[in-house]
Design an enzyme around this catalytic site. Structure first.
Site, mmCIF file in Angstrom:
data_model
loop_
_atom_site.group_PDB
_atom_site.id
_atom_site.type_symbol
_atom_site.label_atom_id
_atom_site.label_comp_id
_atom_site.label_asym_id
_atom_site.label_seq_id
_atom_site.Cartn_x
_atom_site.Cartn_y
_atom_site.Cartn_z
ATOM 1 N N CYS A 77 0.827 -1.204 0.000
ATOM 2 C CA CYS A 77 0.000 0.000 0.000
ATOM 3 C C CYS A 77 0.866 1.261 0.000
ATOM 4 O O CYS A 77 1.567 1.520 -0.968
ATOM 5 C CB CYS A 77 -0.980 -0.034 1.172
ATOM 6 S SG CYS A 77 -2.322 1.157 1.001
ATOM 7 N N HIS A 179 -3.948 -4.992 -0.071
ATOM 8 C CA HIS A 179 -3.530 -5.524 1.226
ATOM 9 C C HIS A 179 -3.597 -7.052 1.207
ATOM 10 O O HIS A 179 -4.646 -7.611 1.477
ATOM 11 C CB HIS A 179 -4.429 -4.971 2.332
ATOM 12 C CG HIS A 179 -4.185 -3.525 2.587
ATOM 13 N ND1 HIS A 179 -3.163 -3.088 3.398
ATOM 14 C CD2 HIS A 179 -4.783 -2.418 2.111
ATOM 15 C CE1 HIS A 179 -3.155 -1.765 3.415
ATOM 16 N NE2 HIS A 179 -4.131 -1.338 2.646
ATOM 17 N N GLU A 181 -2.553 -9.002 3.333
ATOM 18 C CA GLU A 181 -2.852 -9.475 4.695
ATOM 19 C C GLU A 181 -4.347 -9.462 4.990
ATOM 20 O O GLU A 181 -4.788 -10.013 5.992
ATOM 21 C CB GLU A 181 -2.072 -8.636 5.723
ATOM 22 C CG GLU A 181 -2.582 -7.229 5.981
ATOM 23 C CD GLU A 181 -2.144 -6.190 4.936
ATOM 24 O OE1 GLU A 181 -1.603 -6.582 3.884
ATOM 25 O OE2 GLU A 181 -2.361 -5.001 5.179
#
Lengths: 197, 251
Positions: A77, A179, A181
């Site tokens: 990001c 993202h 994650e």
């Protein structure tokens, strides 16, 4: 294997730690130069504002450390945007690993564009070892108002009014705008691929 | 293309989900983590956890719960309920929440929205509005719908966006619990005039209702609770339905 997450004034570090945890990897959060230099893998995360992030890095000489790293580095990001040449966000000179501009999304005249882009978008043209076994058109979770333009280092493309770089790669530097994650199993796969480089 | 989002909402009290149901695949339907992880597996795009605990211990219980959720759930989630300060939000984001939602506290002190956006960024500030249609317009209600105000929902939403709210979670009290469909007019008005995503809430009863709110009201996301908890609609089937009718949906 030692995996380091660079600590700076940008959010989402906890989410990255938890994602590594789900993959059975313990990450160390640090801004210590020697710890970062000696790591096998370095993750450069971030949710925040470009100019204050750059200032923070410069004050700690982390800008020079990051650009000189030889091991695999993954920018996420804002981390990806800071690895680019320059960001329109408060006219910020960035680290310059990738020779692309970071620009703000603009509404077309006939259409109200919601900014930031928040949500799941598909990525195409996947061309990097970090995408091994990640299918073309996989959906990833994006939250951003600024984007990296397309360039020679683009290894995945997304579209939000225009086509832009969803991922970049050059030598040992890997970067994703989304993202991983937070991007369910496909996102986890990308992190796993990076950790296995 | 950016997809439309399907968001199950879980009500939490003292660290447990309130509307527990019998799910075959989980041991404990009252455990927010198990239920949240199951929804994530079934294809939910995000989760909302709304804390309705009223005890003094709530803050600590909630931050511990948020950490447990963040460890186990690999999709984004929002936490709301009783948040009234920058410090509250800091604790929840540090614990692993991706976004927080504010409602009554922000209405009573709108500067809170500015402070949160400045400190943490608009992307994690969701403004929740409970609204009811009466006397010809949609008005803001506070305290879980118990207190009426004379401010129109659209006006408050517009102000909050100017102050830095990154998303609007709009619940129609007229529609909530009816299973007769979402409030298309007010959802559409917000979605078409504000440059932030609008999450529609209240009234989902059928798959067609989701189609209507995405297509006719241009909602960016739709939230529902009981129809998912009671398995009246399965997330995977809903997403297939919407996809087959031409919407951009994540699988």
């Amino acid at each position: 294997m030692k995996t380091v997450i660079i600590k700076y004034n940008a959010g989402n570090i906890r989410s990255v730690m938890f994602a590594l945890d789900r993959l059975g990897v313990e990450g160390t959060v640090t801004d210590d130069v020697e710890e970062i230099r000696s790591a096998d893998k370095v993750i450069f995360p971030g949710v925040g504002e470009a100019s204050s992030a750059m200032r923070y890095l410069q004050e700690r000489k982390l800008d020079q450390v990051i650009t000189s790293l030889q091991q695999p580095v993954l920018g996420i990001c804002l981390g990806m945007q800071l690895l680019c040449k320059h960001s329109e966000e408060n006219d910020t000179k960035c680290l310059g690993i990738f020779d692309v501009e970071v620009r703000r999304f603009q509404s077309p005249v006939d259409n109200l564009l919601k900014i930031p882009q928040i949500g799941w978008n598909n990525i195409t043209g996947l061309y990097s070892t970090m995408f091994e076994h990640v299918p073309e058109n996989s959906y990833m979770y994006f939250v951003h108002s600024y984007y990296a333009a397309l360039g020679p280092d683009t290894v995945a493309t997304a579209n939000y009014v225009i086509n832009y770089s969803a991922a970049l790669q050059k030598d040992n530097f890997y970067a994703v705008q989304f993202h991983p994650e937070k991007s369910a199993t496909e996102g986890q796969k990308i992190l796993d691929n990076f950790l296995k480089l | 293309m950016l997809t439309k989002r399907i968001i199950p909402c879980l009500d939490i009290k003292d660290g447990r989900t309130v509307k527990g149901v019998n799910f075959e695949n989980i041991r404990d339907a009252g455990d927010p983590i198990e239920l949240g992880a199951l929804y994530a597996e079934q294809g939910a795009d995000e989760l909302v956890f709304l804390d309705i605990t009223a005890t003094n211990e709530r803050r600590k219980t909630l931050s511990e719960l948020v950490t447990r959720i963040a460890k186990h759930v690999n999709i984004p989630f929002t936490v709301g309920g009783g948040i009234s300060s920058v410090e509250d939000v800091n604790v929840l984001l540090q614990s692993g929440a991706d976004k927080i939602s504010v409602n009554t506290s922000a209405f009573k002190r709108p500067e809170l929205v500015d402070e949160l956006a400045k400190e943490f960024g608009s992307q994690c500030v969701v403004l929740a509005i409970d609204t009811r249609f009466e006397d010809g317009d949609w008005y803001v209600y506070l305290n879980g719908g118990r207190v009426k105000t004379d401010i129109k929902a659209y006006d408050w939403a517009k102000e909050a966006v100017q102050r830095g709210a990154g998303e609007i979670l709009l619940t129609s009290m007229n529609n909530d619990g009816t299973k007769q469909g979402f409030a298309l007019d007010i959802t559409g008005k917000l979605s078409q005039n504000l440059n932030v995503p609008v999450i529609a809430s209240g009234g989902a009863g059928t798959m067609q209702h989701f189609m209507d709110v995405f297509e006719n009201a241009q909602a960016d996301a739709a939230l529902a609770a009981s129809i998912f908890h009671y398995k009246e609609i399965e997330i995977q089937a809903l997403k297939t339905y919407l996809y087959q009718r031409g919407l951009n949906i994540r699988f």
